[in-house]
Write a protein that holds these residues in place. Sequence first.
Motif, short mmCIF file in Angstrom:
data_model
loop_
_atom_site.label_atom_id
_atom_site.label_comp_id
_atom_site.label_asym_id
_atom_site.label_seq_id
_atom_site.Cartn_x
_atom_site.Cartn_y
_atom_site.Cartn_z
N ALA A 329 0.84 -1.20 0.00
CA ALA A 329 0.00 0.00 0.00
C ALA A 329 0.88 1.24 0.00
O ALA A 329 1.88 1.30 0.72
CB ALA A 329 -0.92 0.02 1.22
N TYR A 330 0.50 2.22 -0.80
CA TYR A 330 1.15 3.52 -0.77
C TYR A 330 0.72 4.27 0.48
O TYR A 330 -0.47 4.26 0.85
CB TYR A 330 0.73 4.37 -1.98
CG TYR A 330 1.59 4.21 -3.22
CD1 TYR A 330 2.97 4.11 -3.14
CD2 TYR A 330 0.99 4.21 -4.48
CE1 TYR A 330 3.75 4.00 -4.28
CE2 TYR A 330 1.76 4.10 -5.63
CZ TYR A 330 3.14 3.99 -5.52
OH TYR A 330 3.91 3.88 -6.66
N MET A 401 1.73 -6.41 6.48
CA MET A 401 1.77 -5.05 5.95
C MET A 401 1.16 -4.05 6.95
O MET A 401 1.73 -2.99 7.21
CB MET A 401 1.00 -4.98 4.62
CG MET A 401 0.94 -3.59 4.01
SD MET A 401 -0.09 -3.52 2.52
CE MET A 401 -1.73 -3.70 3.25
N GLN A 402 0.03 -4.40 7.52
CA GLN A 402 -0.65 -3.49 8.45
C GLN A 402 0.18 -3.26 9.71
O GLN A 402 0.22 -2.15 10.25
CB GLN A 402 -2.04 -4.04 8.77
CG GLN A 402 -3.02 -3.85 7.61
CD GLN A 402 -4.16 -4.85 7.60
OE1 GLN A 402 -4.29 -5.68 8.50
NE2 GLN A 402 -4.99 -4.78 6.56
N ASN A 403 0.88 -4.30 10.19
CA ASN A 403 1.76 -4.13 11.35
C ASN A 403 2.91 -3.18 11.04
O ASN A 403 3.29 -2.36 11.89
CB ASN A 403 2.33 -5.50 11.78
CG ASN A 403 1.29 -6.37 12.48
OD1 ASN A 403 0.27 -5.87 12.96
ND2 ASN A 403 1.54 -7.67 12.54
N ARG A 404 3.44 -3.28 9.84
CA ARG A 404 4.53 -2.39 9.43
C ARG A 404 4.05 -0.95 9.29
O ARG A 404 4.75 -0.01 9.68
CB ARG A 404 5.15 -2.88 8.13
CG ARG A 404 5.99 -4.14 8.31
CD ARG A 404 6.38 -4.79 7.00
NE ARG A 404 7.37 -5.84 7.21
CZ ARG A 404 7.77 -6.70 6.27
NH1 ARG A 404 7.26 -6.64 5.05
NH2 ARG A 404 8.69 -7.61 6.55
N ILE A 405 2.85 -0.77 8.74
CA ILE A 405 2.28 0.58 8.61
C ILE A 405 2.06 1.20 9.98
O ILE A 405 2.32 2.40 10.18
CB ILE A 405 0.95 0.53 7.81
CG1 ILE A 405 1.23 0.26 6.33
CG2 ILE A 405 0.17 1.83 7.96
CD1 ILE A 405 -0.01 0.03 5.48
N SER A 406 1.62 0.40 10.95
CA SER A 406 1.33 0.93 12.29
C SER A 406 2.59 1.41 13.02
O SER A 406 2.50 2.11 14.03
CB SER A 406 0.60 -0.13 13.14
OG SER A 406 1.48 -1.21 13.42
N ASN A 407 3.76 1.04 12.50
CA ASN A 407 5.03 1.46 13.10
C ASN A 407 5.51 2.81 12.57
O ASN A 407 6.53 3.33 13.00
CB ASN A 407 6.10 0.39 12.83
CG ASN A 407 7.41 0.68 13.53
OD1 ASN A 407 7.45 0.96 14.72
ND2 ASN A 407 8.51 0.64 12.77
#
Length: 436
Positions: A329-330, A401-407
């Motif tokens: 995701a961008y 992916m969502q865990n990485r975005i939340s960081n």
Amino acid sequence: MKKEKLKNQIEIKRNFLIVSRWGETLDMAVAILHEGHAVKMYIEDKPSKEIGYGFVQKAKDWKSFIDWADVLIFDYTGYGKICSELRAQGKLVVGGTEYSDLLELDRNFGQAELKKHGIKILPSKEFYNFQDAIDYVKSNPNAYVIKPSGETQEYKQLLFVGSDDEGLDVIRVLKAYEKSWGNDFGNFQLQRKVKGVEVSASAYFNGKEFIYPINITFEHKKLFPKELGVSTGEMGSSMFWTKDSPIFEATLKKFESSLAKDGFIGQLDINCIVNGNGIYPLEFTSRFGYPQIFIQRAGILEPLGNMFYKLASGVSFRINVRKGFQVGAYMVVPPFPFEDKKTFELFSKDSVIVFKKDMKDGVHPMHLKKINDEWLITGNTGIALLVTGTGLTMKDAQKMMQNRISNIIINNVYYRTDIGDRWADDFDRLWSWGLL
């Protein structure tokens, strides 16, 4: 002995020169640099020239480094003639040809080539002014897609997918474009709309043949979740690799001899609508897709620099890839997906990207520069990062992916939270149609 010689040859550290139109391939440059190769990056677009500072060495004039480079990579269409000339001089080049450029840039040419290669296409018609197109829709009521051609197709928000079976929504949009663009819009296509699953098949080509496995990608083009809002070009994708694909066999595979004759080296992608009645190609991408290449990178297990060296050398090989799925995701900031210099400078320019924990796996820098080891947003479009996840199931890949975005903390950031959600429905339909 021959295999051992090739193995030693591809493990040599090499000089890579990346010639970029908009700076989109920063992540690729960084990846190749981290593999131990020397990298220089040139960016053509003036407002994008700051992209990459602090990450990779920048070149002010790429032509002065032709002799220095072992491998040249051109990341966009429009460089085809130059790529062919360099290859004729004996240089190793990943990039298009004049023929492959036309496949993408001239929609009519692309459709004609599909037809020439025995591939079924959707009815479409080219127009040079809005009134002719409006009259055509009135005389031939149906659901249509408005597709800008030439340079205007870079403005992805201008692509309009009609939903009215009489074409009334398309007529309204054509009238609006006529008022706002006048004669500056250029030529465009009206293509008959067909319902089904939107999916693309792509593969790398080494100048002689396609390299396996095949990549199957599902794009998410609208700004908001559940396909709401303006078309952005893309907000993210989900994908997987496969050793064979009925969609690929019915489309790109038929171009193999034409591409070999042309000497094309790079990636070719064809976006399609598929349903129970068949496969309907929509358009070519005869270069790296963005963000497709970064999500692919999450699934490619071999060094990227060596892969491109083998590709440019005409070596026949198989790409070593992960099993399962990759999603990406961008993460974007204002004014994306529009161009507005004042808004960008007010809300986004030089904004710092903050990581809660120092973990950057799966985080791909886009339009950034690095100062004192801090990642800052630059350029002018507002594309900050592409964040990926991988997994044996789509849900596992999404969760990573969502865990990485939340960081990640970025002021005024927005992104799609549903990349990959369509897979369950798409899988059922594609399986029932025998297309998986």
